[in-house]
Design a protein around this motif. Structure first.
Motif, PDB file in Angstrom:
ATOM      1  N   LEU A 259       0.832  -1.209   0.000  1.00 15.94           N
ATOM      2  CA  LEU A 259       0.000   0.000   0.000  1.00 15.94           C
ATOM      3  C   LEU A 259       0.864   1.256   0.000  1.00 15.94           C
ATOM      4  CD1 LEU A 259      -2.760  -1.022   2.573  1.00 15.94           C
ATOM      5  CD2 LEU A 259      -3.120  -0.590   0.136  1.00 15.94           C
ATOM      6  N   LEU A 260       1.912   1.257   0.811  1.00  9.88           N
ATOM      7  CA  LEU A 260       2.814   2.412   0.846  1.00  9.88           C
ATOM      8  C   LEU A 260       3.404   2.711  -0.523  1.00  9.88           C
ATOM      9  CD1 LEU A 260       4.962   1.934   4.075  1.00  9.88           C
ATOM     10  CD2 LEU A 260       3.590   3.943   3.511  1.00  9.88           C
ATOM     11  N   MET A 261       3.685   1.644  -1.257  1.00  9.98           N
ATOM     12  CA  MET A 261       4.352   1.808  -2.549  1.00  9.98           C
ATOM     13  C   MET A 261       3.379   1.827  -3.724  1.00  9.98           C
ATOM     14  SD  MET A 261       7.757  -0.496  -1.959  1.00  9.98           S
ATOM     15  CE  MET A 261       8.375  -0.011  -3.562  1.00  9.98           C
ATOM     16  N   GLY A 262       2.083   1.741  -3.427  1.00  9.66           N
ATOM     17  CA  GLY A 262       1.095   1.832  -4.498  1.00  9.66           C
ATOM     18  C   GLY A 262       1.080   0.629  -5.411  1.00  9.66           C
ATOM     19  N   ASN A 263       1.284  -0.559  -4.858  1.00  9.87           N
ATOM     20  CA  ASN A 263       1.382  -1.772  -5.683  1.00  9.87           C
ATOM     21  C   ASN A 263       0.133  -2.651  -5.655  1.00  9.87           C
ATOM     22  OD1 ASN A 263       4.019  -1.423  -6.685  1.00  9.87           O
ATOM     23  ND2 ASN A 263       4.925  -2.235  -4.806  1.00  9.87           N
ATOM     24  N   ILE A 264      -0.871  -2.296  -4.843  1.00  6.91           N
ATOM     25  CA  ILE A 264      -2.083  -3.115  -4.780  1.00  6.91           C
ATOM     26  C   ILE A 264      -3.065  -2.653  -5.848  1.00  6.91           C
ATOM     27  CG2 ILE A 264      -4.018  -3.875  -3.344  1.00  6.91           C
ATOM     28  CD1 ILE A 264      -1.588  -4.864  -2.103  1.00  6.91           C
ATOM     29  N   GLY A 265      -3.717  -3.617  -6.518  1.00 13.57           N
ATOM     30  CA  GLY A 265      -4.703  -3.308  -7.541  1.00 13.57           C
ATOM     31  C   GLY A 265      -4.125  -3.139  -8.924  1.00 13.57           C
ATOM     32  N   ARG A 266      -2.824  -3.373  -9.037  1.00 11.62           N
ATOM     33  CA  ARG A 266      -2.150  -3.107 -10.310  1.00 11.62           C
ATOM     34  C   ARG A 266      -1.628  -4.383 -10.956  1.00 11.62           C
ATOM     35  NH1 ARG A 266       1.982   1.724  -9.895  1.00 11.62           N
ATOM     36  NH2 ARG A 266       1.870   1.301 -12.133  1.00 11.62           N
ATOM     37  N   CYS A 615      -5.365   3.270 -11.308  1.00 10.53           N
ATOM     38  CA  CYS A 615      -5.494   4.585 -11.942  1.00 10.53           C
ATOM     39  C   CYS A 615      -5.286   5.686 -10.922  1.00 10.53           C
ATOM     40  CB  CYS A 615      -6.888   4.747 -12.554  1.00 10.53           C
ATOM     41  SG  CYS A 615      -7.251   3.619 -13.899  1.00 10.53           S
ATOM     42  N   ASP A 616      -4.952   6.872 -11.407  1.00  8.37           N
ATOM     43  CA  ASP A 616      -4.818   8.025 -10.529  1.00  8.37           C
ATOM     44  C   ASP A 616      -6.204   8.566 -10.169  1.00  8.37           C
ATOM     45  OD1 ASP A 616      -5.713   9.478 -12.737  1.00  8.37           O
ATOM     46  OD2 ASP A 616      -3.730  10.268 -13.234  1.00  8.37           O
ATOM     47  N   LEU A 617      -6.236   9.685  -9.465  1.00  8.75           N
ATOM     48  CA  LEU A 617      -7.518  10.241  -9.021  1.00  8.75           C
ATOM     49  C   LEU A 617      -8.440  10.577 -10.177  1.00  8.75           C
ATOM     50  CD1 LEU A 617      -6.545  12.616  -6.067  1.00  8.75           C
ATOM     51  CD2 LEU A 617      -7.925  10.535  -5.956  1.00  8.75           C
ATOM     52  N   ALA A 618      -7.865  10.943 -11.328  1.00  8.78           N
ATOM     53  CA  ALA A 618      -8.664  11.315 -12.492  1.00  8.78           C
ATOM     54  C   ALA A 618      -9.159  10.105 -13.275  1.00  8.78           C
ATOM     55  CB  ALA A 618      -7.849  12.229 -13.404  1.00  8.78           C
ATOM     56  N   GLY A 619      -8.749   8.901 -12.849  1.00 12.60           N
ATOM     57  CA  GLY A 619      -9.195   7.704 -13.553  1.00 12.60           C
ATOM     58  C   GLY A 619      -8.302   7.303 -14.704  1.00 12.60           C
ATOM     59  N   LYS A 620      -7.071   7.846 -14.751  1.00 11.70           N
ATOM     60  CA  LYS A 620      -6.123   7.499 -15.805  1.00 11.70           C
ATOM     61  C   LYS A 620      -5.095   6.514 -15.265  1.00 11.70           C
ATOM     62  CE  LYS A 620      -6.612  12.005 -18.032  1.00 11.70           C
ATOM     63  NZ  LYS A 620      -5.943  13.280 -18.424  1.00 11.70           N
ATOM     64  N   PRO A 621      -4.768   5.451 -16.015  1.00 13.31           N
ATOM     65  CA  PRO A 621      -3.836   4.434 -15.527  1.00 13.31           C
ATOM     66  C   PRO A 621      -2.475   5.030 -15.161  1.00 13.31           C
ATOM     67  CG  PRO A 621      -4.995   3.632 -17.457  1.00 13.31           C
ATOM     68  CD  PRO A 621      -5.336   5.095 -17.331  1.00 13.31           C
ATOM     69  N   TRP A 622      -1.933   4.558 -14.024  1.00 12.59           N
ATOM     70  CA  TRP A 622      -0.579   4.967 -13.646  1.00 12.59           C
ATOM     71  C   TRP A 622       0.407   4.595 -14.747  1.00 12.59           C
ATOM     72  CZ3 TRP A 622      -0.762   8.057  -9.631  1.00 12.59           C
ATOM     73  CH2 TRP A 622      -1.636   7.832  -8.565  1.00 12.59           C
ATOM     74  N   ASP A 623       0.180   3.460 -15.375  1.00 10.15           N
ATOM     75  CA  ASP A 623       1.059   3.008 -16.462  1.00 10.15           C
ATOM     76  C   ASP A 623       0.201   2.726 -17.693  1.00 10.15           C
ATOM     77  OD1 ASP A 623       2.907   1.966 -18.176  1.00 10.15           O
ATOM     78  OD2 ASP A 623       3.241   0.108 -17.060  1.00 10.15           O
ATOM     79  N   PRO A 624       0.192   3.619 -18.675  1.00 11.45           N
ATOM     80  CA  PRO A 624      -0.636   3.420 -19.871  1.00 11.45           C
ATOM     81  C   PRO A 624      -0.295   2.156 -20.649  1.00 11.45           C
ATOM     82  CG  PRO A 624       0.178   5.684 -19.737  1.00 11.45           C
ATOM     83  CD  PRO A 624       0.913   4.903 -18.695  1.00 11.45           C
ATOM     84  N   ASP A 625       0.918   1.621 -20.445  1.00 15.16           N
ATOM     85  CA  ASP A 625       1.299   0.400 -21.169  1.00 15.16           C
ATOM     86  C   ASP A 625       0.725  -0.862 -20.532  1.00 15.16           C
ATOM     87  OD1 ASP A 625       2.793   1.901 -22.963  1.00 15.16           O
ATOM     88  OD2 ASP A 625       4.601   1.788 -21.721  1.00 15.16           O
TER      89      ASP A 625
END
Length: 855
Positions: A259-266, A615-625
């Motif tokens: 969670l700290l590193m933003g790795n869940i859900g991805r 995705c970020d707050l705007a609903g755009k993927p952190w990594d588009p690839d």
């Protein structure tokens, strides 16, 4: 798994601990190899032994068994100190900003606030959020103190005289500080908690040299260097984590790091448990545990006088900042529960009789695996059914389990081979005279092997996959469901004939199969999926179902008795379109290994849980690839390559949290109230048997509420008594638990047991490879050949030279007698202690004390 086997190929970084997938999950491990080959992904392996998995690692660290929280806590500290965190994700998708009540105390002395030494339990009232809304930008030296309003006092003031106040609840409007500066916000408490887990402290506890630890922490957290959010890391584990007296908290520490590193859900992320058998996930989903019903609904307790009382107790109320939204999907518990009761009792469950809620058993205490055997040993359990479960071999403390069966009136075993449980009276050491005094009646029922029956396996990735029978059961063997059905029908017949104290749940159970004594698993699978019992409509989708039609999704479950469903999580697995788990489509449009038309994954065929967090707050993927889901502005809904794990029409500016199963809507770095028995943050505790006192707090070395049993056979060793080696147990590729010792080919591959001993220790003791050694714990001993190896090295643990040894678990006293006389026929779990984790009640198989000698 939050993700899945194939998804591992999408990762950039793997931390593998508490598991050895190259040997124990060799087919699944190919995806780790593929990530390494195609993405240049890095692998870090942390294990007490240098394993085949370690041969593929970019970095291997040998750890002392049972020191995992210290290691992971150190990585958390490193990530915080070096700003290797996902700041936007952390603030908006976790409870880092939530403020905790005044009076909460961290465990600098080994104990959280609220510990009661008389009961060895916690009063968790301070483990809660503050009420009060936004404190962002308002935090001053005084504000932190004046912001507190004591809800408990307010509740007590309005309570009726003589009536105890209700149990503490989460506040509906949580106080929070988006600047993360409030001294009692979760983020600041987290930093304080793990500031003690310095590289020097990690070295003292784990035995991993400080410089090596820093290399590992730097490598794993490097994916967040300079704020990069494109890369992703995964954590992979197995029972090397769960089988400790603090196993649940090890996994929690991993989840916190992710969670700290933003790795869940991805894609390529998550916390991924490697299930040790083909259907353990399915057994758990279907309530193979004493304290849940199918679909992880909570069991009723004796205080649940009616369905409303139960639902009020177990249905979570939303607790969040008032400006945010929370889907709080467990708020649908009434729909799940009523539909389950209709599946259980059919027409006998109606609104007039509380949907037959009173037919369900109400558990008044813990009935975990170890407690069942303890009660049998004490004489309060008189009979036992063992289906595909070799309890004597599983342990812990095999001798106690054998002695427990000696006291039972009867034992029923359904197996395809004679095993140590059905033949407990054949254990070495039982004399002919003693045999005469064993009055246990043993019934052996010839069941069917996995290839002789159809049905579903549910794998680690939550996939329901249907398999067909390859051949019929031989001779007098019967299908498992036939055996169970016929026992049930005989019991029902006796209740009809003779009555009983409370026959209704047996007489009224729904049993509407075409052949009641031979129910097909396809009928049962359809029943588990559920169907409409009256015409129902879904206003959002416009779907109308007639009575008798299969439900397409758990979104159509009702709490008024018009739907039935045996397990809400599996709703959608067998629809009007047919059995989704039988699908074998190999199309993968995204290239991410989603394969949406292969089998069916719970829930709702989602392959990655919590994927809104990709995705970020705007609903755009952190990594588009590696796009999984995203907000489609034109369609005004969430769409994607995977099924969105989210409210489909929740706009990004509504700030709905991605962790939809929690009342907060966000991931929990801090677990409030009764979520965990032993602390809202994980803390390193020593195994119950340890070579050192806990360097963090020597006066509270162990988990204060781990369950230690207290019969004469429940003994715990110390170094002062000469038990100076750390022992761990594990599996081999060539054997499948206790089953393949009946298979000539497997026995030929590895015919006899062994003990892995560090070469330096063997030299000191004059032991050579192939010589017999005796391993002794305070409970019993184990004899096998020595395998002298350099795969386990001595370690410096808190300034003390420490050795570890390892023993495979597979051999017992029944099976093919390959090389008769070469083995002592002693199960390794004769050595293991009867002590359990206070959350999952798993025994501590993976780290205990022994001594070693030549035979």
């Amino acid at each position: 798994m939050t993700n899945g086997w194939i998804d591992i190929k999408n990762t950039d970084m793997m931390l593998i601990m508490g598991g050895n997938p190259a040997e124990n999950h060799p087919c699944g491990f190919k995806w780790a190899v593929e990530a390494k080959r195609n993405r240049d992904a890095k692998i870090i392996v942390v294990d007490p032994r240098f394993t085949r998995t370690a041969t593929q690692a970019d970095l291997f660290l040998q750890i002392r068994a049972g020191a995992d929280i210290a290691f992971l806590g150190g990585v958390i500290n490193y990530a915080l100190q070096n700003d290797r965190i996902a700041k936007e994700y952390l603030v908006n998708y976790t409870n880092a900003a939530f403020v905790i009540k005044e009076g909460f105390k961290l465990p600098e002395d080994g104990l959280y606030s609220g510990f009661d030494p008389a009961t060895n339990s916690y009063n968790k009232s301070t483990w809660n959020y503050e009420e009060g809304g936004s404190l962002t930008g308002k935090v001053t030296a005084g504000a932190a103190e004046t912001a507190h309003v004591a809800p408990a006092a307010a509740v007590a003031a309005h309570a009726a005289p003589g009536v105890p106040p209700p149990p503490p609840a989460l506040p509906p409007n949580v106080a929070y500080d988006l600047d993360l500066q409030h001294p009692r916000c979760v983020y600041q408490l987290l930093k304080q908690q793990y500031s003690r887990y310095t590289p020097e402290m990690v070295e003292r506890i784990t035995g991993i040299p400080k410089d090596d630890f820093i290399k590992a922490a730097d490598l794993y957290t490097s994916i967040r260097k300079d704020g990069n959010m494109k890369k992703v890391g995964t954590i992979i584990y197995a029972v090397g984590w769960t089988q400790h007296s603090f196993g649940t908290q090890i996994i929690r520490t991993a989840a916190m790091l992710q969670l700290l590193m933003g790795n869940i859900g991805r894609a390529g992320g998550g916390v991924n448990a490697l299930r040790g058998h083909s259907n353990i996930q399915g057994a758990t989903d279907m309530a193979g545990i004493f304290d849940i019903l199918p679909g992880y609904l909570k069991m009723p307790n004796p205080n649940d006088k009616d369905l409303k009382t139960y639902l009020d107790r177990v249905t979570p109320k939303t607790a969040k900042p008032s400006e945010w939204e929370s889907f709080n999907y467990w708020s649908n518990t009434p729909k799940f529960m009523v539909s389950f009761l209709k599946a259980m009792y059919g027409d006998a469950a109606s609104k007039d009789n509380d949907f037959a809620f009173h037919y369900l058993p109400k558990i008044e205490r813990r009935h975990s695996w170890t407690e069942i055997w303890d009660e049998m040993y004490r004489g309060s359990i008189k009979g036992f059914f063992a289906f595909g479960m070799n309890g004597v071999m599983i342990g812990p403390d095999t001798q106690k389990n054998i002695d427990a069966l000696k006291k039972a009136d009867f034992l029923v075993v359904c197996e395809i081979y004679p095993d140590e449980t059905s033949g407990f009276w054949q254990a070495p050491g039982i004399t002919g005279e003693e045999l005469k005094n064993i009055n246990t009646t043993v019934y052996r029922l010839p069941g069917a092997g996995f290839a002789e029956k159809d049905g579903t396996f549910v794998n680690s990735a939550r996939w329901l996959q249907w398999k067909s029978a390859a051949l019929p059961p031989p001779g007098d063997c019967r299908l498992d469901q036939d055996i169970l059905a016929q026992i049930f029908l005989k019991i029902r017949e006796l209740y009809k004939k003779e009555g009983g104290k409370f026959p209704d749940p047996i007489l009224q159970a729904s049993w509407s199969y075409v052949l009641p004594a031979h129910p097909s698993l396809s009928e049962i699978a359809k029943e588990i999926n559920g169907k409409a019992l009256a015409e129902i409509n879904d206003e959002k989708t416009g779907v109308t179902l007639k009575a008798g039609q299969q439900l397409p999704t758990f979104g159509m479950l009702h709490d008024d008795g018009t739907t039935m469903c045996g397990n809400w999580l599996y709703c959608g697995s067998w629809t009007e379109a047919g059995p989704m788990m039988q699908r074998r489509g190999t199309d993968d449009p995204s290239g991410q290994g989603i394969y949406p038309n292969w089998a069916w994954s719970w829930p709702a065929n989602r392959r990655v849980l919590y994927n809104r967090a990709s995705c970020d707050l705007a609903g755009k993927p952190w990594d588009p690839d590696r796009k999984q889901v995203w907000w489609n502005e034109a369609a005004q809904k969430w769409v994607g390559n995977d099924v969105p794990d989210f409210k489909a029409d929740s706009k990004p500016d509504e700030h709905m949290g991605p962790f939809i199963m929690l009342p907060e809507g966000v991931g929990r770095l801090f677990v409030p109230l009764s979520g965990l028995a032993d602390g809202p943050f994980p803390e390193h505790y020593e195994p119950i048997e340890s070579p050192i006192a806990n360097p963090l707090h020597p006066n509270q070395s162990n988990n204060p509420i781990a369950k230690k049993f207290k019969t004469p056979l429940d003994k715990y060793g110390t170094t002062q008594e000469g038990y100076n080696l750390v022992c761990t147990t594990y599996r081999l590729t060539e054997h499948y638990h206790y089953w393949t010792k009946n298979n000539p080919m497997n026995v030929e591959l590895v015919p006899e047991p062994f003990v892995e001993i560090p070469a330096e220790l063997a030299d000191q003791m004059g032991i050579r490879g192939g010589e017999k050694v005796k391993v002794t714990s305070i409970r019993s001993n184990y004899i096998a050949k020595a395998m002298v190896t350099k795969r386990i090295k001595p370690m410096m643990v808190d300034g003390k030279k420490t050795y570890q040894i390892g023993i495979p678990i597979h051999w017992g006293f029944l099976g093919i007698a390959e090389g008769e006389g070469k083995t002592a026929k002693t199960p390794v779990n004769l050595l293991t202690p009867t002590v359990t984790d206070p959350n999952a009640y798993t025994p501590e198989f993976k780290g205990f004390l022994v001594k070693l000698e030549k035979v």
